[in-house]
Write a protein that holds these residues in place. Structure first.
Motif, PDB file in Angstrom:
ATOM      1  N   ASP A  85     -21.740 -27.054  79.553  1.00 31.24           N
ATOM      2  CA  ASP A  85     -22.337 -27.730  80.706  1.00 31.24           C
ATOM      3  C   ASP A  85     -21.334 -28.652  81.394  1.00 31.24           C
ATOM      4  OD1 ASP A  85     -24.775 -26.505  80.340  1.00 31.24           O
ATOM      5  OD2 ASP A  85     -25.569 -28.101  79.078  1.00 31.24           O
ATOM      6  N   PHE A  86     -20.554 -29.372  80.611  1.00 32.48           N
ATOM      7  CA  PHE A  86     -19.543 -30.264  81.184  1.00 32.48           C
ATOM      8  C   PHE A  86     -18.339 -29.472  81.706  1.00 32.48           C
ATOM      9  CE2 PHE A  86     -21.911 -32.913  78.190  1.00 32.48           C
ATOM     10  CZ  PHE A  86     -22.233 -33.998  78.992  1.00 32.48           C
ATOM     11  N   ASP A  87     -17.965 -28.421  80.983  1.00 32.37           N
ATOM     12  CA  ASP A  87     -16.856 -27.575  81.445  1.00 32.37           C
ATOM     13  C   ASP A  87     -17.181 -26.948  82.800  1.00 32.37           C
ATOM     14  OD1 ASP A  87     -15.477 -28.156  79.144  1.00 32.37           O
ATOM     15  OD2 ASP A  87     -16.044 -26.314  78.107  1.00 32.37           O
ATOM     16  N   LEU A  91     -15.866 -38.915  86.879  1.00 35.15           N
ATOM     17  CA  LEU A  91     -15.566 -37.513  87.157  1.00 35.15           C
ATOM     18  C   LEU A  91     -14.479 -37.554  88.223  1.00 35.15           C
ATOM     19  CD1 LEU A  91     -16.019 -34.433  87.076  1.00 35.15           C
ATOM     20  CD2 LEU A  91     -17.728 -34.756  88.878  1.00 35.15           C
ATOM     21  N   VAL A 118     -23.232 -35.218  85.588  1.00 37.14           N
ATOM     22  CA  VAL A 118     -22.639 -35.529  84.283  1.00 37.14           C
ATOM     23  C   VAL A 118     -23.518 -36.529  83.535  1.00 37.14           C
ATOM     24  CG1 VAL A 118     -20.695 -36.652  83.116  1.00 37.14           C
ATOM     25  CG2 VAL A 118     -20.269 -35.034  84.975  1.00 37.14           C
ATOM     26  N   VAL A 167     -13.730 -34.976  83.167  1.00 34.80           N
ATOM     27  CA  VAL A 167     -14.784 -35.929  82.829  1.00 34.80           C
ATOM     28  C   VAL A 167     -14.138 -36.902  81.866  1.00 34.80           C
ATOM     29  CG1 VAL A 167     -16.971 -36.309  81.657  1.00 34.80           C
ATOM     30  CG2 VAL A 167     -16.716 -34.363  83.184  1.00 34.80           C
ATOM     31  N   GLN A 194     -26.673 -34.975  82.127  1.00 33.28           N
ATOM     32  CA  GLN A 194     -26.401 -34.261  80.886  1.00 33.28           C
ATOM     33  C   GLN A 194     -26.245 -35.229  79.716  1.00 33.28           C
ATOM     34  OE1 GLN A 194     -26.406 -30.969  80.397  1.00 33.28           O
ATOM     35  NE2 GLN A 194     -26.887 -30.604  82.555  1.00 33.28           N
ATOM     36  N   MET A 195     -25.556 -36.332  79.940  1.00 28.53           N
ATOM     37  CA  MET A 195     -25.359 -37.304  78.870  1.00 28.53           C
ATOM     38  C   MET A 195     -26.667 -37.989  78.480  1.00 28.53           C
ATOM     39  SD  MET A 195     -21.650 -38.975  79.927  1.00 28.53           S
ATOM     40  CE  MET A 195     -21.618 -40.074  78.514  1.00 28.53           C
ATOM     41  N   LYS A 218     -13.941 -35.593  78.041  1.00 28.32           N
ATOM     42  CA  LYS A 218     -15.011 -34.735  77.530  1.00 28.32           C
ATOM     43  C   LYS A 218     -14.832 -33.306  78.012  1.00 28.32           C
ATOM     44  CE  LYS A 218     -18.877 -33.341  75.751  1.00 28.32           C
ATOM     45  NZ  LYS A 218     -18.947 -33.043  74.317  1.00 28.32           N
ATOM     46  N   ALA A 219     -14.318 -33.143  79.223  1.00 29.47           N
ATOM     47  CA  ALA A 219     -14.059 -31.812  79.781  1.00 29.47           C
ATOM     48  C   ALA A 219     -12.865 -31.916  80.715  1.00 29.47           C
ATOM     49  CB  ALA A 219     -15.286 -31.286  80.521  1.00 29.47           C
TER      50      ALA A 219
END
Length: 377
Positions: free
Chosen positions: A29-31, A128, A153, A48, A156-157, A59-60
């Protein structure tokens, strides 16, 4: 130059660490978000970045092999001091980044733009960002896109944080329920010894059967992350282990686990039925210390139906008593089958008793965080 500390640095770091995200595995999801940011902004690098006290950790990432940089080199440490967004068109022309090693030949990161990752309380925990090897600027559309993706982002977190919190709370509930049920079961066993009539003892015994099945379920849920779904094969294995401890020396239980996912309530119903069948076999099927076996078979057909067969090779019963309260415990069997929306097929002979059911598994949808097995930059 190194960015000054955020005015609410302590609270900011506490908020960052509450997500338990730093040093976690890569996630698609982050990628996907950094890939999209890189494409929209036509930038070779997108990150990220989570800004900790001594480092920024990614993170990504797209276009960058490093997983982190020291806080002294973190352009994102300047971004979190802004309200929402920071764009540096030429890093060698800005006092905040002119002496940054990443701006020098080699890395040659000459352009930077980042949107702040903010918690619901407004605390900045990272960015980001997109970077380029040449000075440039973003279009208004690209700036808006970066801000929108930064909010995604955080969505998602927040979702992962909520799922983790819910899982922890559920485990605590399962643990407490299990302990309460065990206490209740122990109390019921004490009371059973003082009862004077067989009818009263039978009623309490049936209550304890249900308590034991539910207690076993909650112990299983507490030790795993099963949630509202249960691997019925593993669950029955737990029940069989318990029953083996109470089995007469002359009786064996034969069971081979098969992995079948069902709803937790379905597991309780099946466990109650199996518990009752085995307990009755121990009590009635093997008089005079004759040796015997109780077999429990679990399977799943090609159509998806789950089959559970309980059988003993004991003395059996005469065919004219299946509706009586003794034997299998028809009332409990009827309730279990009603919960499973199935029929009980009961075969009785002088060579033993067989009870079988077939039902449709109804696992509930699970919302789990998916992790990639391996990160590739």
């Amino acid at each position: 130059m190194k960015a000054p500390l955020h005015p609410h640095q302590g609270e900011r770091l506490q908020a960052l660490h509450s997500y338990e995200m730093i040093d976690s595995d890569p996630e698609k999801d982050f990628d996907d978000i950094v890939q999209l940011a890189s494409s929209i902004c036509e930038a070779p690098i997108s990150l990220v970045s989570l800004v900790d006290s001594e480092r920024q950790w990614f993170k990504a990432s797209v276009g960058l092999d490093a997983m982190e940089t020291p806080i002294e080199n973190a352009m994102c440490a300047h971004t979190i001091l802004e309200e929402e967004f920071l764009e540096i068109e030429d890093t060698l022309g800005d006092e905040r980044t002119v002496d940054n090693p990443l701006s020098s030949p080699g890395p040659n990161l000459r352009f930077y733009a980042g949107a702040v990752l903010k918690t619901p309380d407004g605390l900045p925990i990272g960015t980001l960002c997109v970077l380029d090897h040449k000075p440039r600027s973003l279009s208004p559309l690209q700036r808006d896109a970066i801000k929108v993706l930064a909010r995604q982002v955080m969505v998602q977190m927040e979702m992962r944080k909520a799922l983790s919190s819910a899982a922890t709370m559920r485990q605590e509930v399962d643990h407490r329920v299990k302990n309460s049920l065990q206490s209740l079961s122990a109390f019921a066993r004490i009371q059973e010894r003082s009862l004077q009539t067989e009818e009263a003892r039978s009623a309490v015994s049936k209550i304890m059967t249900r308590i034991d099945a539910v207690s076993t379920l909650h112990e299983y849920l507490y030790k795993t992350d099963a949630g509202s779904n249960v691997d019925l094969g593993v669950y029955l294995d737990k029940i069989v282990d318990y029953l083996r401890q109470t089995a007469p020396a002359n009786v064996e239980i034969d069971y081979a686990p098969v992995s079948v996912t069902v709803g937790s309530q379905q597991a309780v119903s099946v466990g109650t039925l199996v518990n009752e069948f085995v307990a009755n076999s121990f009590k009635h099927a093997f008089p005079d210390q004759r040796k015997g076996t109780v077999n429990i078979a679990l399977s799943k057909s090609a159509s998806g139906a789950v089959s559970v067969i309980c059988a003993d090779n004991g003395a059996g019963m005469t065919p004219d008593i299946p509706s009586q309260s003794g034997g299998l415990g028809m009332k409990i069997a009827e309730i279990a089958c009603m919960e499973l929306r199935c029929e009980l097929d009961l075969k009785i002979s002088n060579r033993g008793v067989t009870a079988s059911i077939e039902f449709k598994p109804e696992p509930r949808p699970q919302y789990r965080v998916q992790h990639q097995a391996q990160y590739q930059a």
